[in-house]
Scaffold this motif. Structure first.
Motif, short mmCIF file in Angstrom:
data_model
loop_
_atom_site.label_atom_id
_atom_site.label_comp_id
_atom_site.label_asym_id
_atom_site.label_seq_id
_atom_site.Cartn_x
_atom_site.Cartn_y
_atom_site.Cartn_z
N GLN A 36 4.77 7.27 -21.58
CA GLN A 36 3.83 6.53 -20.83
C GLN A 36 4.45 6.06 -19.44
N CYS A 37 3.64 6.06 -18.22
CA CYS A 37 4.11 5.83 -16.94
C CYS A 37 2.79 4.98 -16.44
N PHE A 38 3.48 3.61 -16.17
CA PHE A 38 2.54 2.56 -15.88
C PHE A 38 2.18 2.76 -14.36
N MET A 39 1.35 2.59 -13.80
CA MET A 39 0.96 2.22 -12.47
C MET A 39 1.05 1.10 -11.81
N PRO A 40 1.31 0.70 -10.44
CA PRO A 40 1.39 -0.83 -10.12
C PRO A 40 0.04 -1.69 -10.60
N LYS A 41 0.41 -2.66 -11.00
CA LYS A 41 -0.68 -3.66 -11.35
C LYS A 41 -1.47 -4.23 -10.43
N GLU A 42 -2.90 -4.29 -10.72
CA GLU A 42 -3.65 -4.65 -9.38
C GLU A 42 -3.46 -6.12 -9.32
N SER A 43 -3.27 -6.91 -10.20
CA SER A 43 -2.98 -8.44 -10.39
C SER A 43 -1.43 -8.69 -9.33
N THR A 44 -0.66 -7.85 -9.72
CA THR A 44 0.73 -8.00 -8.88
C THR A 44 0.51 -7.62 -7.36
N ILE A 45 -0.09 -6.56 -7.15
CA ILE A 45 -0.39 -6.39 -5.71
C ILE A 45 -1.16 -7.59 -5.13
N MET A 46 -2.21 -8.02 -5.99
CA MET A 46 -3.11 -9.43 -5.22
C MET A 46 -2.06 -10.38 -4.88
N ASN A 47 -1.15 -10.75 -5.91
CA ASN A 47 -0.13 -12.00 -5.71
C ASN A 47 0.58 -11.73 -4.65
N GLU A 50 0.87 -1.18 -0.02
CA GLU A 50 -0.17 -0.14 -0.01
C GLU A 50 0.81 1.22 -0.14
N VAL A 51 2.04 1.42 0.21
CA VAL A 51 2.99 2.46 0.46
C VAL A 51 4.09 2.09 -0.62
N ILE A 52 5.07 1.31 -0.38
CA ILE A 52 6.28 1.02 -0.76
C ILE A 52 6.36 0.64 -2.39
N HIS A 53 5.17 -0.11 -2.60
CA HIS A 53 5.45 -0.68 -3.91
C HIS A 53 5.00 0.51 -4.80
N TYR A 54 4.26 1.48 -4.69
CA TYR A 54 4.01 2.36 -5.37
C TYR A 54 5.20 3.24 -5.71
N CYS A 55 6.26 3.29 -4.80
CA CYS A 55 7.19 4.18 -4.81
C CYS A 55 8.28 3.33 -5.92
N SER A 115 -8.15 4.77 -12.97
CA SER A 115 -8.86 4.16 -12.02
C SER A 115 -8.39 2.65 -12.24
N TRP A 116 -8.01 2.08 -11.06
CA TRP A 116 -8.00 0.48 -10.93
C TRP A 116 -9.39 -0.10 -11.16
N ARG A 117 -10.49 0.46 -11.14
CA ARG A 117 -11.65 0.00 -11.31
C ARG A 117 -11.77 -0.10 -12.86
N ASN A 118 -11.11 0.54 -13.58
CA ASN A 118 -11.45 0.54 -15.01
C ASN A 118 -10.22 -0.14 -15.76
N ARG A 119 -9.10 -0.58 -14.87
CA ARG A 119 -7.98 -1.04 -15.73
C ARG A 119 -7.23 -1.84 -14.63
N ASN A 120 -6.56 -2.86 -14.93
CA ASN A 120 -5.50 -3.73 -14.16
C ASN A 120 -4.31 -2.74 -14.00
N ASN A 121 -3.94 -1.92 -14.90
CA ASN A 121 -2.56 -1.20 -15.17
C ASN A 121 -3.01 0.06 -15.53
N PRO A 122 -3.54 0.87 -14.45
CA PRO A 122 -3.74 2.64 -15.11
C PRO A 122 -2.48 3.01 -15.34
N THR A 123 -2.55 4.17 -16.28
CA THR A 123 -1.36 4.94 -16.97
C THR A 123 -1.37 6.32 -16.67
N LEU A 124 -0.41 7.16 -17.03
CA LEU A 124 -0.41 8.47 -16.97
C LEU A 124 0.53 9.04 -17.97
#
Length: 384
Positions: free
Chosen positions: A346-357, A32-37, A323-332
């Motif tokens: 493009q900059c990819f955000m953390p993947k929801e699937s990776t966090i769940m794993n 919830e914190v470090i992975h985003y960094c 939003s992760w509600r719309n995508r597994n891998n949001p981007t900016l």
């Protein structure tokens, strides 16, 4: 003797439980914190070509971040935990980006809210307050937004009241020109490009004409003598082709031409776009190209990324949903822009699937730790 054994057994179980809880907390902290960094540190600002830049050019460069389709949930759709989870993810990702990347300006390209088109004023103001808290920018960074169809409604749903309350809340008129570090941006409300002569559309097209006239004057004054009285109001202002920002993409038949990593999945790419619903129609697109002569278009709306070059040579980037509600891998998008050049990455955000794993791994490790000996190796040798 039994009392001593029971006490030791209780202490051993307690230590194992504490150890399992600590391990679970560390996994939670990482996810919830470090992975985003860790993920966002892998994104870097693209570099403009040095060969095309004069000495001191970097002082005029602008670092721009684009996000879109945050879709802050209201009270009608989605579970409360879904709302809590998505808002935490977006806030964490955005605020981490602010710390790491320090953009000069952030543009949010529509659909800030999910239920802005339905909610009453009290609910709308509550959502606006939440958005401004989640996406607060530090001092020295500007934030500007354009309206999306979920903020005011599609063209047929928009009322003067819905339009004006969004405009007042976010300082976002239907058409607006910004000049930042000698770079010109034109922000357009896509729902005002219907071309049916409604009040909203007529006002927007009138404003586009005024901006086009001002850009033409600025361009012509750059070719004249600085002593020309008709150009006195433009002294010290350099003409540059604008960057066009809007919610809907420019006219295209489908996403079949899109091949970025975050583009639509294969089963969706060839679905024809509905005009004025999935993208602007050809008339409005041609009008914007003709009046503004942009050097770059940045859009959103489809929730998928896209890069294409239009037949007139103008490139367009569509930014995927944040939003992760719309995508597994949001981007900016991260863009570096000066008065003559631009480069986008493009900059990819953390993947929801990776966090769940990672959470699953953490649960397994925490569970197994309950069966690990709680005493040290030395004590075990002594016991045996």
């Amino acid at each position: 003797m039994m009392g001593i054994l029971e006490k030791r057994c209780f202490e051993s179980v307690s230590r194992r439980l504490v150890r399992a809880v600590v391990i679970a907390f560390l996994f939670f902290l990482y996810c919830e914190v470090i992975h985003y960094c860790v993920v966002l540190l892998q994104c870097t600002w693209p570099s403009l070509p040095v060969s095309s830049s004069p000495r001191g050019h970097s002082k005029g460069q602008l670092k721009v971040m684009f996000i879109a389709d945050t879709h802050l949930l209201g009270f009608r759709k989605g579970h409360w935990f879904d709302k809590l989870r998505r808002e935490w993810q977006m806030k964490q990702a955005f605020q981490t980006s602010m710390v790491i990347h320090k953009p000069d300006v952030v543009f949010v390209l529509g659909d800030l809210l999910d239920e802005g088109k339905w909610c009453d004023d009290d609910e709308f103001n509550y959502h606006v307050s939440r958005f401004k808290s989640m996406f607060a920018v530090p001092q020295g960074t500007e934030l500007h937004v354009v309206s999306g169809n979920h903020d005011e409604g599609f063209h047929y749903m928009i009322t003067d009241h819905k339009h004006l309350r969004f405009e007042r809340s976010f300082d976002s008129p239907s058409v607006r020109m910004l000049r930042i570090k000698n770079n010109i941006f034109v922000l357009v409300n896509s729902m005002a490009m219907e071309g049916d002569h409604c009040t909203l559309c007529t006002a927007a097209e009138d404003q586009l004409q005024k901006i086009a006239t001002k850009l033409a004057q600025l361009r012509n004054c750059g070719k004249r003598s600085s002593s020309d009285d008709s150009c006195s109001e433009f002294q010290g202002i350099q003409y540059t082709k604008p960057v066009l920002l809007q919610h809907f993409p420019m006219y295209r038949q489908s996403d079949s031409v899109c091949n970025t990593e975050d583009s639509a999945p294969p089963e969706e790419k060839n679905i024809p776009f509905r005009l004025r619903y999935d993208c602007l129609d050809q008339r409005s697109s041609n009008q914007l190209f003709s009046l503004l002569q942009p050097r770059l278009v940045v859009s959103a709306h489809t929730h998928h990324g896209c890069y294409l070059v239009h037949p007139n040579g103008v490139p367009e980037w569509s930014v995927a949903s944040f939003s992760w509600r719309n995508r597994n891998n949001p981007t900016l998008l991260l863009a570096r822009i000066d008065s003559n050049h631009h480069v986008v990455s493009q900059c990819f955000m953390p993947k929801e699937s990776t966090i769940m794993n990672i959470y699953i791994l953490g649960g397994i490790v925490s569970f197994l730790s309950l069966f690990w000996p709680s005493s040290g190796l030395g004590r075990r040798k002594k016991f045996w």
